[in-house]
Scaffold this motif. Structure first.
Motif, PDB file in Angstrom:
ATOM      1  N   TYR A  53       0.838  -1.210   0.000  1.00  0.00           N
ATOM      2  CA  TYR A  53       0.000   0.000   0.000  1.00  0.00           C
ATOM      3  C   TYR A  53       0.868   1.252   0.000  1.00  0.00           C
ATOM      4  CZ  TYR A  53      -3.591  -3.415   0.780  1.00  0.00           C
ATOM      5  OH  TYR A  53      -4.419  -4.506   0.616  1.00  0.00           O
ATOM      6  N   ARG A  54       1.986   1.177   0.716  1.00  0.00           N
ATOM      7  CA  ARG A  54       2.915   2.321   0.723  1.00  0.00           C
ATOM      8  C   ARG A  54       3.507   2.539  -0.674  1.00  0.00           C
ATOM      9  NH1 ARG A  54       4.715   4.180   5.753  1.00  0.00           N
ATOM     10  NH2 ARG A  54       3.644   3.130   7.461  1.00  0.00           N
ATOM     11  N   ALA A  55       3.909   1.466  -1.338  1.00  0.00           N
ATOM     12  CA  ALA A  55       4.515   1.600  -2.664  1.00  0.00           C
ATOM     13  C   ALA A  55       3.487   2.098  -3.680  1.00  0.00           C
ATOM     14  CB  ALA A  55       5.103   0.258  -3.100  1.00  0.00           C
ATOM     15  N   LEU A  83       9.489   5.090   1.650  1.00  0.00           N
ATOM     16  CA  LEU A  83       8.180   4.473   1.868  1.00  0.00           C
ATOM     17  C   LEU A  83       7.644   4.755   3.272  1.00  0.00           C
ATOM     18  CD1 LEU A  83       8.576   1.025   0.056  1.00  0.00           C
ATOM     19  CD2 LEU A  83       7.483   3.105  -0.780  1.00  0.00           C
ATOM     20  N   ARG A  84       8.542   5.182   4.180  1.00  0.00           N
ATOM     21  CA  ARG A  84       8.105   5.447   5.565  1.00  0.00           C
ATOM     22  C   ARG A  84       7.873   6.941   5.827  1.00  0.00           C
ATOM     23  NH1 ARG A  84       6.719   0.671   7.586  1.00  0.00           N
ATOM     24  NH2 ARG A  84       7.951  -0.885   6.549  1.00  0.00           N
ATOM     25  N   GLU A  85       8.034   7.762   4.773  1.00  0.00           N
ATOM     26  CA  GLU A  85       7.801   9.207   4.967  1.00  0.00           C
ATOM     27  C   GLU A  85       6.347   9.468   5.353  1.00  0.00           C
ATOM     28  OE1 GLU A  85       8.799  11.209   1.354  1.00  0.00           O
ATOM     29  OE2 GLU A  85      10.935  10.704   1.593  1.00  0.00           O
ATOM     30  N   ALA A 124      -0.962   6.120   2.027  1.00  0.00           N
ATOM     31  CA  ALA A 124      -1.127   4.658   1.982  1.00  0.00           C
ATOM     32  C   ALA A 124      -2.455   4.260   2.603  1.00  0.00           C
ATOM     33  CB  ALA A 124       0.029   3.972   2.715  1.00  0.00           C
ATOM     34  N   SER A 125      -2.842   4.925   3.688  1.00  0.00           N
ATOM     35  CA  SER A 125      -4.103   4.523   4.322  1.00  0.00           C
ATOM     36  C   SER A 125      -5.296   4.989   3.494  1.00  0.00           C
ATOM     37  CB  SER A 125      -4.155   4.941   5.792  1.00  0.00           C
ATOM     38  OG  SER A 125      -4.778   6.161   5.982  1.00  0.00           O
ATOM     39  N   VAL A 126      -5.076   5.991   2.623  1.00  0.00           N
ATOM     40  CA  VAL A 126      -6.162   6.414   1.714  1.00  0.00           C
ATOM     41  C   VAL A 126      -6.305   5.395   0.570  1.00  0.00           C
ATOM     42  CG1 VAL A 126      -6.957   8.213   0.128  1.00  0.00           C
ATOM     43  CG2 VAL A 126      -5.882   8.852   2.311  1.00  0.00           C
ATOM     44  N   VAL A 146      -8.148  -1.394  -5.344  1.00  0.00           N
ATOM     45  CA  VAL A 146      -6.706  -1.473  -5.062  1.00  0.00           C
ATOM     46  C   VAL A 146      -6.428  -2.733  -4.244  1.00  0.00           C
ATOM     47  CG1 VAL A 146      -4.836  -0.414  -3.700  1.00  0.00           C
ATOM     48  CG2 VAL A 146      -6.249   1.013  -5.211  1.00  0.00           C
ATOM     49  N   ARG A 147      -7.235  -2.978  -3.239  1.00  0.00           N
ATOM     50  CA  ARG A 147      -7.033  -4.162  -2.389  1.00  0.00           C
ATOM     51  C   ARG A 147      -7.123  -5.438  -3.222  1.00  0.00           C
ATOM     52  NH1 ARG A 147      -6.739  -2.379   2.657  1.00  0.00           N
ATOM     53  NH2 ARG A 147      -6.385  -4.525   3.329  1.00  0.00           N
ATOM     54  N   ALA A 148      -8.108  -5.457  -4.126  1.00  0.00           N
ATOM     55  CA  ALA A 148      -8.284  -6.650  -4.967  1.00  0.00           C
ATOM     56  C   ALA A 148      -7.057  -6.850  -5.860  1.00  0.00           C
ATOM     57  CB  ALA A 148      -9.548  -6.512  -5.803  1.00  0.00           C
ATOM     58  N   ASP A 207      -5.458  -7.187   7.414  1.00  0.00           N
ATOM     59  CA  ASP A 207      -6.545  -8.107   7.040  1.00  0.00           C
ATOM     60  C   ASP A 207      -6.013  -9.478   6.682  1.00  0.00           C
ATOM     61  OD1 ASP A 207      -5.137  -7.389   4.771  1.00  0.00           O
ATOM     62  OD2 ASP A 207      -6.902  -7.403   3.466  1.00  0.00           O
ATOM     63  N   ILE A 208      -4.854  -9.844   7.210  1.00  0.00           N
ATOM     64  CA  ILE A 208      -4.266 -11.133   6.813  1.00  0.00           C
ATOM     65  C   ILE A 208      -5.122 -12.281   7.360  1.00  0.00           C
ATOM     66  CG2 ILE A 208      -2.188 -12.560   6.779  1.00  0.00           C
ATOM     67  CD1 ILE A 208      -1.958  -9.805   5.369  1.00  0.00           C
ATOM     68  N   GLY A 209      -5.446 -12.220   8.648  1.00  0.00           N
ATOM     69  CA  GLY A 209      -6.233 -13.304   9.252  1.00  0.00           C
ATOM     70  C   GLY A 209      -7.689 -13.312   8.831  1.00  0.00           C
ATOM     71  N   ALA A 262      -5.936   9.256  13.335  1.00  0.00           N
ATOM     72  CA  ALA A 262      -6.604   9.470  12.046  1.00  0.00           C
ATOM     73  C   ALA A 262      -6.436   8.225  11.173  1.00  0.00           C
ATOM     74  CB  ALA A 262      -6.008  10.694  11.347  1.00  0.00           C
ATOM     75  N   ARG A 263      -5.226   7.669  11.187  1.00  0.00           N
ATOM     76  CA  ARG A 263      -4.942   6.498  10.361  1.00  0.00           C
ATOM     77  C   ARG A 263      -5.710   5.282  10.878  1.00  0.00           C
ATOM     78  NH1 ARG A 263      -0.143   3.503   8.756  1.00  0.00           N
ATOM     79  NH2 ARG A 263       1.071   4.110  10.555  1.00  0.00           N
ATOM     80  N   ASP A 264      -5.712   5.096  12.193  1.00  0.00           N
ATOM     81  CA  ASP A 264      -6.457   3.972  12.778  1.00  0.00           C
ATOM     82  C   ASP A 264      -7.938   4.067  12.434  1.00  0.00           C
ATOM     83  OD1 ASP A 264      -4.266   2.874  13.956  1.00  0.00           O
ATOM     84  OD2 ASP A 264      -4.781   3.444  16.008  1.00  0.00           O
ATOM     85  N   GLY A 311     -12.430   1.954  10.043  1.00  0.00           N
ATOM     86  CA  GLY A 311     -13.768   2.379   9.642  1.00  0.00           C
ATOM     87  C   GLY A 311     -14.106   2.128   8.188  1.00  0.00           C
ATOM     88  N   ARG A 312     -13.139   1.723   7.380  1.00  0.00           N
ATOM     89  CA  ARG A 312     -13.419   1.553   5.952  1.00  0.00           C
ATOM     90  C   ARG A 312     -14.300   0.334   5.717  1.00  0.00           C
ATOM     91  NH1 ARG A 312      -7.237  -0.253   5.259  1.00  0.00           N
ATOM     92  NH2 ARG A 312      -7.553  -2.457   5.720  1.00  0.00           N
ATOM     93  N   ALA A 313     -15.015   0.354   4.571  1.00  0.00           N
ATOM     94  CA  ALA A 313     -15.914  -0.765   4.262  1.00  0.00           C
ATOM     95  C   ALA A 313     -15.112  -1.980   3.794  1.00  0.00           C
ATOM     96  CB  ALA A 313     -16.897  -0.338   3.179  1.00  0.00           C
TER      97      ALA A 313
END
Ligand code: DC
Length: 219
Positions: free
Chosen positions: A40-42, A77-79, A86-88, A95-97, A123-125, A171-173, A178-180
């Motif tokens: 997601y960062r990349a 990538l950590r900036e 990345a969280s957006v 994108v996830r798919a 969301d690995i587990g 904000a990131r959490d 909260g995302r669908a």
């Protein structure tokens, strides 16, 4: 027939210590390690570098589809700008798919013939590897996580103050939970470790003890 690789899923919020735990477990067990946050960062980095906006779904999807292995080793990538973007992009279901097959493939056939894989993310587990042999949800109080993140920033020579780090973390959490699409949440069968009052060694020992009860791998 060769045994299926052992998959260890580690999920949790930002700065919960997932990265430290995942790297250490993988090294100890001789497993491959994938930090899925880097995908997601990349993706976010590519959008930013192209002058785009992380909230532009089409641009984010193009970026996710064109990722290469080299992007995961990329600079910056950590900036903070990339972290927020990345969280957006991660809230975008398309994108996830697009990043799903790579993660699944890594777990099903870890590189270099490793007997298992440790994947860390949100969301690995729950989504990527719902059949993972071991699922750990690593959590910690947000104030503790903000202190850890601030220490990391200062160690890297970056600037920061607690109040700002805490605000960004919240904000990131909130976006990740909260995302669908595949919101951050413990899988029903995950073992929750609250590391608020533990050091990294203690977390490692607990995780290893759990892995021992679920697998025959001994080191
Ligand atoms: O773990 P990290 O901070 O490097 O993750 C960066 C962003 O990517 C974070 O906002 C959450 C998102 N992410 C995700 O949605 N799913 C994953 N499996 C891993 C990360």
């Amino acid at each position: 027939m060769a045994e299926a690789p052992v998959v260890v899923a580690i999920d949790g919020p930002a700065a919960s210590g997932k990265g430290t735990l995942a790297r250490r477990l993988a090294a100890h067990l001789g497993f491959a390690h994938l930090d899925t946050g880097l995908l997601y960062r990349a993706t976010a980095r590519r959008v930013i570098d192209a002058g785009g906006d992380a909230a532009d779904g089409a641009a984010a999807l193009r970026a996710a589809r064109s990722l290469t292995a080299a992007d995961l080793q990329g600079e910056g990538l950590r900036e903070e700008t990339v972290t927020a973007a990345a969280s957006v992009v991660a809230a975008n279901a398309a994108v996830r798919a697009a990043l799903f097959d790579y993660q699944r493939g890594f777990a099903a056939a870890p590189p270099d013939g490793a007997p298992g894989a440790v994947l860390e993310g949100r969301d690995i587990g729950t989504v990527v590897c719902p059949d993972a042999r071991v699922k750990i949800f690593l959590d910690a109080h947000e104030d503790v996580r903000a202190r850890r993140r601030l220490r990391e920033l200062l160690q890297r020579g970056a600037k920061g103050i607690h109040a700002e780090v805490l605000r960004d973390l919240r904000a990131r959490d909130a976006r990740d939970r909260g995302r669908a699409a595949a919101p951050l949440a413990p899988a029903e069968d995950a073992f929750v470790i609250d590391s608020s009052t533990m050091d990294a060694d203690e977390v490692f020992r607990q995780a290893l003890a759990l892995i021992d009860t679920r697998t025959t791998i001994r080191k």
